[in-house]
Write an enzyme that holds these catalytic residues in place. Sequence first.
Site, PDB file in Angstrom:
ATOM      1  N   ASP A 185      -4.046  -0.350  -3.458  1.00  0.00           N
ATOM      2  CA  ASP A 185      -4.210   0.760  -2.522  1.00  0.00           C
ATOM      3  C   ASP A 185      -3.212   1.876  -2.810  1.00  0.00           C
ATOM      4  O   ASP A 185      -2.418   2.280  -1.962  1.00  0.00           O
ATOM      5  CB  ASP A 185      -4.091   0.279  -1.067  1.00  0.00           C
ATOM      6  CG  ASP A 185      -5.356  -0.419  -0.587  1.00  0.00           C
ATOM      7  OD1 ASP A 185      -6.208  -0.750  -1.430  1.00  0.00           O
ATOM      8  OD2 ASP A 185      -5.485  -0.641   0.625  1.00  0.00           O
TER       9      ASP A 185
ATOM     10  N   ASN B 237      -8.551  -2.990  -2.187  1.00  0.00           N
ATOM     11  CA  ASN B 237      -9.901  -2.589  -1.785  1.00  0.00           C
ATOM     12  C   ASN B 237     -10.103  -1.078  -1.884  1.00  0.00           C
ATOM     13  O   ASN B 237     -11.238  -0.605  -1.901  1.00  0.00           O
ATOM     14  CB  ASN B 237     -10.219  -3.064  -0.363  1.00  0.00           C
ATOM     15  CG  ASN B 237      -9.290  -2.487   0.669  1.00  0.00           C
ATOM     16  OD1 ASN B 237      -8.065  -2.611   0.562  1.00  0.00           O
ATOM     17  ND2 ASN B 237      -9.837  -1.852   1.696  1.00  0.00           N
ATOM     18  N   HIS B 238      -9.014  -0.306  -1.985  1.00  0.00           N
ATOM     19  CA  HIS B 238      -9.144   1.132  -2.183  1.00  0.00           C
ATOM     20  C   HIS B 238      -9.108   1.512  -3.657  1.00  0.00           C
ATOM     21  O   HIS B 238      -8.981   2.695  -3.987  1.00  0.00           O
ATOM     22  CB  HIS B 238      -8.081   1.882  -1.393  1.00  0.00           C
ATOM     23  CG  HIS B 238      -8.403   1.975   0.062  1.00  0.00           C
ATOM     24  ND1 HIS B 238      -9.157   2.998   0.583  1.00  0.00           N
ATOM     25  CD2 HIS B 238      -8.120   1.149   1.100  1.00  0.00           C
ATOM     26  CE1 HIS B 238      -9.311   2.811   1.892  1.00  0.00           C
ATOM     27  NE2 HIS B 238      -8.691   1.692   2.221  1.00  0.00           N
TER      28      HIS B 238
ATOM     29  N   ARG C  52     -20.038  -8.683   7.766  1.00  0.00           N
ATOM     30  CA  ARG C  52     -20.122 -10.034   7.217  1.00  0.00           C
ATOM     31  C   ARG C  52     -19.518 -10.058   5.820  1.00  0.00           C
ATOM     32  O   ARG C  52     -19.360  -9.034   5.172  1.00  0.00           O
ATOM     33  CB  ARG C  52     -21.571 -10.521   7.163  1.00  0.00           C
ATOM     34  CG  ARG C  52     -22.484  -9.747   6.234  1.00  0.00           C
ATOM     35  CD  ARG C  52     -23.905 -10.268   6.288  1.00  0.00           C
ATOM     36  NE  ARG C  52     -24.474 -10.085   7.600  1.00  0.00           N
ATOM     37  CZ  ARG C  52     -25.670 -10.551   7.965  1.00  0.00           C
ATOM     38  NH1 ARG C  52     -26.393 -11.231   7.114  1.00  0.00           N
ATOM     39  NH2 ARG C  52     -26.147 -10.341   9.168  1.00  0.00           N
TER      40      ARG C  52
ATOM     41  N   ASP D 233       0.830  -1.204   0.000  1.00  0.00           N
ATOM     42  CA  ASP D 233       0.000   0.000   0.000  1.00  0.00           C
ATOM     43  C   ASP D 233       0.869   1.260   0.000  1.00  0.00           C
ATOM     44  O   ASP D 233       1.815   1.374   0.783  1.00  0.00           O
ATOM     45  CB  ASP D 233      -0.882   0.041   1.245  1.00  0.00           C
ATOM     46  CG  ASP D 233      -1.735  -1.205   1.422  1.00  0.00           C
ATOM     47  OD1 ASP D 233      -1.226  -2.318   1.169  1.00  0.00           O
ATOM     48  OD2 ASP D 233      -2.899  -1.071   1.835  1.00  0.00           O
TER      49      ASP D 233
ATOM     50  N   HIS E 155      -1.017   4.470  -0.585  1.00  0.00           N
ATOM     51  CA  HIS E 155      -2.041   5.349  -0.006  1.00  0.00           C
ATOM     52  C   HIS E 155      -1.745   6.841  -0.148  1.00  0.00           C
ATOM     53  O   HIS E 155      -1.807   7.596   0.829  1.00  0.00           O
ATOM     54  CB  HIS E 155      -2.241   5.005   1.469  1.00  0.00           C
ATOM     55  CG  HIS E 155      -3.172   3.847   1.682  1.00  0.00           C
ATOM     56  ND1 HIS E 155      -4.480   3.851   1.263  1.00  0.00           N
ATOM     57  CD2 HIS E 155      -2.975   2.653   2.274  1.00  0.00           C
ATOM     58  CE1 HIS E 155      -5.050   2.703   1.574  1.00  0.00           C
ATOM     59  NE2 HIS E 155      -4.165   1.943   2.183  1.00  0.00           N
TER      60      HIS E 155
ATOM     61  N   HIS F 246      -3.695  -8.466  -3.220  1.00  0.00           N
ATOM     62  CA  HIS F 246      -3.749  -7.426  -2.190  1.00  0.00           C
ATOM     63  C   HIS F 246      -4.190  -7.959  -0.837  1.00  0.00           C
ATOM     64  O   HIS F 246      -3.593  -7.646   0.195  1.00  0.00           O
ATOM     65  CB  HIS F 246      -4.685  -6.299  -2.626  1.00  0.00           C
ATOM     66  CG  HIS F 246      -4.776  -5.195  -1.624  1.00  0.00           C
ATOM     67  ND1 HIS F 246      -3.759  -4.282  -1.429  1.00  0.00           N
ATOM     68  CD2 HIS F 246      -5.737  -4.869  -0.718  1.00  0.00           C
ATOM     69  CE1 HIS F 246      -4.092  -3.441  -0.469  1.00  0.00           C
ATOM     70  NE2 HIS F 246      -5.289  -3.770  -0.011  1.00  0.00           N
TER      71      HIS F 246
ATOM     72  N   ARG G  28      -6.767   8.014   1.873  1.00  0.00           N
ATOM     73  CA  ARG G  28      -6.076   8.270   3.142  1.00  0.00           C
ATOM     74  C   ARG G  28      -5.055   9.397   3.001  1.00  0.00           C
ATOM     75  O   ARG G  28      -5.236  10.468   3.552  1.00  0.00           O
ATOM     76  CB  ARG G  28      -5.400   7.004   3.688  1.00  0.00           C
ATOM     77  CG  ARG G  28      -6.328   5.819   3.874  1.00  0.00           C
ATOM     78  CD  ARG G  28      -7.286   6.035   5.008  1.00  0.00           C
ATOM     79  NE  ARG G  28      -7.854   4.780   5.507  1.00  0.00           N
ATOM     80  CZ  ARG G  28      -8.775   4.702   6.447  1.00  0.00           C
ATOM     81  NH1 ARG G  28      -9.261   5.798   6.989  1.00  0.00           N
ATOM     82  NH2 ARG G  28      -9.235   3.544   6.847  1.00  0.00           N
TER      83      ARG G  28
END
Length: 708
Positions: free
Chosen positions: A376, A408-409, A553, A347, A349, A457, A380
């Site tokens: 990522d 996920n980013h 979940r 990452d 970021h 990732h 941020r």
Amino acid sequence: MLASTAFLEPTSLRSQGPARHGPEFTTVLGEPEAGRPETLPSASAGATGVAGSLVLAAAALAARRKGRKDRAPCRRSCPTVCRATPINSAALKERERADHHGFIKGDPDFDVTESSRLGASVVVELKKRPSGVKRYSHGANGKGAIVLEMQDSSRYPGDPKGQAFLGGVKKNMVIKSVAGQQCLDWPFGEIMELIDDYDFEPTDTADVKKGWVARDRKHQAAALPVTVEFVECNVDVVDEEAVAPKEEGKWYPRSSGYTPAQLDEELARAKREFPAPSNYTGVSYTGPACLTDAWIQSLIEQQSRGILLPKQMAYHLVIDAIKVLNNEKTMGEVQIQPGGKLTVCGDTHGQYWDLMNIFKLNGMPSASNPYLFNGDFVDRGSWGIEVICLIYAMKIKDASSIHLNRGNHELIEANLMYGFAGECMKKYDAQLFDLFSESFRKLSLCHLFNKQILCCHGGVPGPNPRLYVPGMSHDPSDAIPVSERTLTLAEIAAVDRETELQAAAYKNAVLILEDGAQIPQPEKVSEERILIDLIWSDPRGTPGYGPSYRKTRGVYMFGPDVTAKFCADNNLKYVIRSHEVKEMGWKQDHPQLFSVFSAPDYMDTGGNKGAFLTISNAGGELTVTPTEFGKSPHPDLPPMIWQKHFDEVCPHLIKKMTKRKGPVYDSNGMLVKMSKAEMEEAQNQWVEDDADIDGVAPGQSLAAKARA
């Protein structure tokens, strides 16, 4: 308290054929379900091995859910609606009330002032408390009290918790009066004070019980015995996944992809509408042919001085990146020649100065010095535009020297929550953000090095069957045994990567068994579930699969036995992943699993080092060597600064924040002992509902997470 976070509905943006249309993106305001911790037994050397452990695990979950399985609204002939407005008053949420009554996401809507909704009534005399009603909830306006969970039997003669059942009380009945006092349309909290019908749970501490009993209240509890009148109420079943109408004139992320013709139209529009400023003296991007080593160095230098590419050129660069990335595969394959190497960065970021430091330490990407950036790139940090524009320029210049995985980013869901959308809007415009989103969907999900090392990732595929383990609990006894059947590399490579993951995807990625249901056989795993695992999952120190802090979940943590079996069945030596801040910038979490994180002093508070991994080919065998580095000085601009801009321009794309709560566990799943003061401080921190929180436990700082 509000934060600028968006909650989007699911869409899949496929690459085949003409323009790809998915459901409209929208906002849904509501609160996540606040399930209390439930535990599953770990896999053990039982009578029937993994299958037997799965049966025991499901049975344990079913037993603990007995009496609580009807949290979802009654599915009788009720209209289904979309919840278009937030539930009134955060103080009415079940998870924040010690009596355990209150609202849970998915509760039905009703309005007790509409007489047409009301039906037959029953009058019950309650001689003791609790009466057997386990949870009352309220309407969207915060008024009324409806029975949603109750004990549906009398266990023995005189059972106090059977009073409501024996008196004819049923689910979806509302309280009309207590001790002769009409309270049908009272605020929910006041009705609860009057009836005072609750039962503490075993997990409630003495301080919690004492504080609840001594709380300030407007009404004293009605004296026993008390007569309570209940009346049937016709409710609206709420579809929390339904798409709410768009607000006129408001911006929403593009809900379809781009055809080649549409990309050409966007480029032509950018050239027509956004001519380069006459006083701009930086590098000019005119297409792939203009890219040289000197051009790249000039871009690095000018961006470090705060000079961005003009908007027209930024459009051109991103559109060309989309065209290059369109040729990539879900699973890229890289062959590292004997004596050669490849550098894996985790990452970044938006930490531009730390990215420049990596190149100073390790050299620029080239045919002899290839890189893989493991997702990522943005969010941020405050220089996501600078990071991704530089990476894309290098990718366009020489696609074989720089490889990219999606994190996920690189999801719209995350970019609207953690700064990149706001950064695009502040530095350029919302339409360029839509193009960046298209480029992110083109990224590979993983890469395979010499068929020996898989790099993604998040982590390895989740359990199959995909049993539900409550998110956020992170109890070490929550465990789903390692799956008998391992997902193959060929199955992973076949996934269509061009998908946006949203709320429904995570909820649909788990199997919740009803009481007495049989454990199903392993099934074909959907592409969405594979994508979730590859970009979201995390390792843990205990065996099997367990719950994750990151989502309520759908996301799992995986133990060393899971990694070992995945590697053995796919003939792999190692798995390399990122996704988590690490104190030294890297960690060998399992014997065959490495994590790497390349954003030192993450968010200016982590206190962690950054690292990159060098993959070398020594006589046909790949080796992994970490290099650690410290943070680099950067301009005085705080992390997440652009999210404030997003708040201002897109207030319709926001979501409520909630206080963290619950026990704290370390990365090995062991309970961290905390003093009362520490726990109070931990539970006074605010986080986004049901969203990525960097895998940080309630009350845990980024620095503590890095050390875990």
